[in-house]
Write an enzyme that holds these catalytic residues in place. Sequence first.
Site, short mmCIF file in Angstrom:
data_model
loop_
_atom_site.label_atom_id
_atom_site.label_comp_id
_atom_site.label_asym_id
_atom_site.label_seq_id
_atom_site.Cartn_x
_atom_site.Cartn_y
_atom_site.Cartn_z
N CYS A 160 -0.17 5.72 10.45
CA CYS A 160 0.84 4.97 10.88
C CYS A 160 0.83 3.54 11.32
O CYS A 160 -0.02 3.45 12.30
CB CYS A 160 2.08 5.69 11.76
SG CYS A 160 2.29 7.29 11.25
N CYS A 181 7.57 -5.72 15.03
CA CYS A 181 6.93 -4.83 16.15
C CYS A 181 5.44 -5.27 16.65
O CYS A 181 4.67 -4.96 15.68
CB CYS A 181 7.29 -3.41 15.93
SG CYS A 181 8.81 -3.16 15.26
N GLU A 222 0.85 -1.13 0.10
CA GLU A 222 -0.06 -0.08 -0.07
C GLU A 222 0.83 1.27 0.11
O GLU A 222 1.99 1.12 0.50
CB GLU A 222 -0.87 0.04 1.36
CG GLU A 222 -1.97 -1.02 1.13
CD GLU A 222 -2.94 -0.97 2.47
OE1 GLU A 222 -4.20 -1.29 2.00
OE2 GLU A 222 -2.46 -1.09 3.41
N CYS A 231 3.59 8.47 1.18
CA CYS A 231 4.09 7.60 1.85
C CYS A 231 4.26 6.33 1.22
O CYS A 231 3.14 5.75 0.83
CB CYS A 231 3.19 7.55 3.08
SG CYS A 231 3.96 6.30 4.32
N CYS A 281 2.45 -2.84 15.39
CA CYS A 281 2.39 -2.64 13.94
C CYS A 281 1.50 -3.52 13.13
O CYS A 281 2.05 -4.74 13.37
CB CYS A 281 3.85 -2.04 13.62
SG CYS A 281 3.43 -1.76 11.45
N CYS A 339 6.85 -7.06 6.25
CA CYS A 339 7.94 -6.47 7.00
C CYS A 339 8.46 -7.47 7.99
O CYS A 339 7.33 -8.39 8.90
CB CYS A 339 7.46 -5.38 8.00
SG CYS A 339 8.89 -4.43 9.05
N1 SAH Z 1 10.04 -0.01 9.61
C1 SAH Z 1 10.22 1.40 9.52
C2 SAH Z 1 9.12 2.26 8.51
C3 SAH Z 1 7.90 2.42 9.13
S1 SAH Z 1 7.40 3.85 9.41
C4 SAH Z 1 10.24 2.14 10.86
O1 SAH Z 1 9.48 1.26 11.76
O2 SAH Z 1 10.72 3.37 11.13
C5 SAH Z 1 5.97 3.53 10.32
C6 SAH Z 1 5.92 4.09 11.81
O3 SAH Z 1 4.75 4.18 12.28
C7 SAH Z 1 7.16 3.72 12.42
O4 SAH Z 1 7.90 4.69 13.51
C8 SAH Z 1 6.24 2.59 13.37
O5 SAH Z 1 6.88 2.32 14.58
C9 SAH Z 1 4.86 3.52 13.56
N2 SAH Z 1 3.83 2.64 14.03
C10 SAH Z 1 3.72 1.20 13.97
N3 SAH Z 1 2.59 0.97 14.13
C11 SAH Z 1 1.89 1.97 14.74
C12 SAH Z 1 0.83 2.39 15.47
N4 SAH Z 1 -0.28 1.05 15.50
N5 SAH Z 1 0.24 3.42 15.88
C13 SAH Z 1 1.38 4.58 15.64
N6 SAH Z 1 2.33 4.46 15.00
C14 SAH Z 1 2.72 3.07 14.61
#
Ligand code: SAH
Length: 367
Positions: free
Chosen positions: A359, A132, A108, A121, A135, A128
């Site tokens: 995010c 985490c 996406e 974005c 996420c 991935c």
């Molecule tokens: N893998 C890279 C790029 C993804 S950026 C990274 O982690 O930096 C996406 C951002 O959104 C990251 O900072 C991630 O930690 C954050 N994120 C992931 N899940 C989220 C959620 N449920 N709510 C808010 N931010 C989240």
Amino acid sequence: MPTPGALTFAAPRRSKPPRHLADLAPADRRTAVAELGERPFRAGQLSTHYFARLADDAAELTDIPKAARGPLCEALLPRLMTPVREMVCDAGTTRKTLWRLFDGATVESVLMRYPDRVTMCVSSQAGCGMNCPFCATGQAGLTRNMSTAEIVEQVLAGARSLARGEVPGGPARVSNVVFMGMGEPLANYKAVVGAVRRLTEPSPAGYGLSQRGVTVSTVGLVPAMHRLIDEGLAVTLAVSLHAPDDELRDELVPVNTRWKVSEVLDAAWRYTETTHRRVSIEYALIKDINDQAWRADLLGRLLRGHLVHVNLIPLNPTPGSKWTASRPQDEREFVRRLEAHGVAVTVRETRGREIDGACGQLAAVEA
Ligand code: SAH
């Protein structure tokens, strides 16, 4: 097969996406054209067609003789992805597109139009491998790395719909690209750096974005962060920290078991010293998990005095997650304490939550 529940660095080996003009540096485009038995200057015509005119139809290549058009387009401008679904909110100014890639993998991208800029974005991997737990992308595991051209094409697809006036607000260009979609950009290093180069090369060799308009976000793959510093690119680096202490970060960002908070921040400070660019620290505020006042103070002590900016992200809901966003008063206190340490902080203006486009919500589910 994707491997949920584990850290995955090496992407599964699969057949490669078709080669595309956007995979190649300008000199290699000339070689590729010559190998097809065409005059090398046609490479420049193809680049103008793709990056400057934003055309995606061979019929528009009117400066190339008809007989050569088909073979050149087939070899260097193959269709890389098909839109499966577009979801729109904010009166049409936030648009999430689900793409199917040549092998059925799905990703996406999200276009966000603001009064003064347009941000794309983009995804850098299908799925991935960083796992985490808060996420949505992390929950499905890693399907595969994307190619440089697949990454670039997400931006150019957005650029085309902007140019055609399909996004409310009149024709416009993409001004910013953030590698904050699906995937860990630094785990697909070569393709991501290639995409940054294609997007920032002056038009018509590339899309002509300013390097400052590009943000690469990482969970903190320390060796790759050092490698990025040595590229000499002036992009913005964002680090997904989410906790100032190793004990909690081991849980929230499992790659922390490999590279600790101190190592990640040392690499970030080397980035600021080398590039003189401010590093962005991303911190998703999760109720009663990482939003305590003492953690704000600890974070403030780690960051104070550095060229840094904290971006707090109210946690976005994801399927099956037991966590929620912090209470407003806890968020305010977190901000206040960071500011008291002299650390610049903003709360991210979240877009696209209602279309699962914010995010951490990208999952590329077709149903
Ligand atoms: N893998 C890279 C790029 C993804 S950026 C990274 O982690 O930096 C996406 C951002 O959104 C990251 O900072 C991630 O930690 C954050 N994120 C992931 N899940 C989220 C959620 N449920 N709510 C808010 N931010 C989240």
